[in-house]
Design a protein around this motif. Structure first.
Motif, PDB file in Angstrom:
ATOM      1  N   LYS A  35      13.625  26.645 -44.753  1.00  0.00           N
ATOM      2  CA  LYS A  35      12.988  26.201 -43.517  1.00  0.00           C
ATOM      3  C   LYS A  35      12.370  24.825 -43.735  1.00  0.00           C
ATOM      4  CE  LYS A  35      10.158  27.962 -39.841  1.00  0.00           C
ATOM      5  NZ  LYS A  35       9.467  29.127 -39.312  1.00  0.00           N
ATOM      6  N   SER A  36      12.576  23.923 -42.799  1.00  0.00           N
ATOM      7  CA  SER A  36      12.095  22.549 -42.915  1.00  0.00           C
ATOM      8  C   SER A  36      10.590  22.491 -42.711  1.00  0.00           C
ATOM      9  CB  SER A  36      12.787  21.668 -41.873  1.00  0.00           C
ATOM     10  OG  SER A  36      12.213  20.391 -41.866  1.00  0.00           O
ATOM     11  N   ASN A  41      15.034  19.578 -36.992  1.00  0.00           N
ATOM     12  CA  ASN A  41      16.191  20.462 -36.990  1.00  0.00           C
ATOM     13  C   ASN A  41      17.468  19.653 -36.845  1.00  0.00           C
ATOM     14  OD1 ASN A  41      14.694  22.889 -37.167  1.00  0.00           O
ATOM     15  ND2 ASN A  41      14.137  22.659 -35.022  1.00  0.00           N
TER      16      ASN A  41
END
Length: 91
Positions: A35-36, A41
């Motif tokens: 997950k960033s 995104n």
């Protein structure tokens, strides 16, 4: 999920941030990314096609290798590369 007009032997390369995953286009398996933390995104997607292939046997006393790559049209490509052992470099 699906690919249209993509060669059977092609690879798909997907980059999310600094993490890259690659697999055959027709592998049918999901890519998993961390997950960033930044909340962005954005994905970079490349379709790759092999234009040559070679095997090089690494030897303990050698650092420079010459590879002759055979392409799909029976031509020859060559490249010379240096290979170092990271553990030996750190010592």
């Amino acid at each position: 999920r699906s690919a249209v007009a993509v060669p059977d032997q092609a690879l798909i390369s997907i980059r999310a941030g600094s993490v890259r995953r690659q697999a055959p286009v027709n592998a049918g398996k999901p890519f998993k990314f961390p997950k960033s933390a930044s909340g962005e995104n954005v994905l970079k997607i490349d379709i790759l096609s092999r234009i040559g292939s070679a095997h090089v046997v690494l030897k303990p006393d050698a650092t420079t290798y010459k590879a002759t790559l055979a392409d799909s049209e029976d031509g020859k490509m060559e490249c010379e590369l240096d290979v170092t052992n990271r553990e030996a470099c750190a010592a």
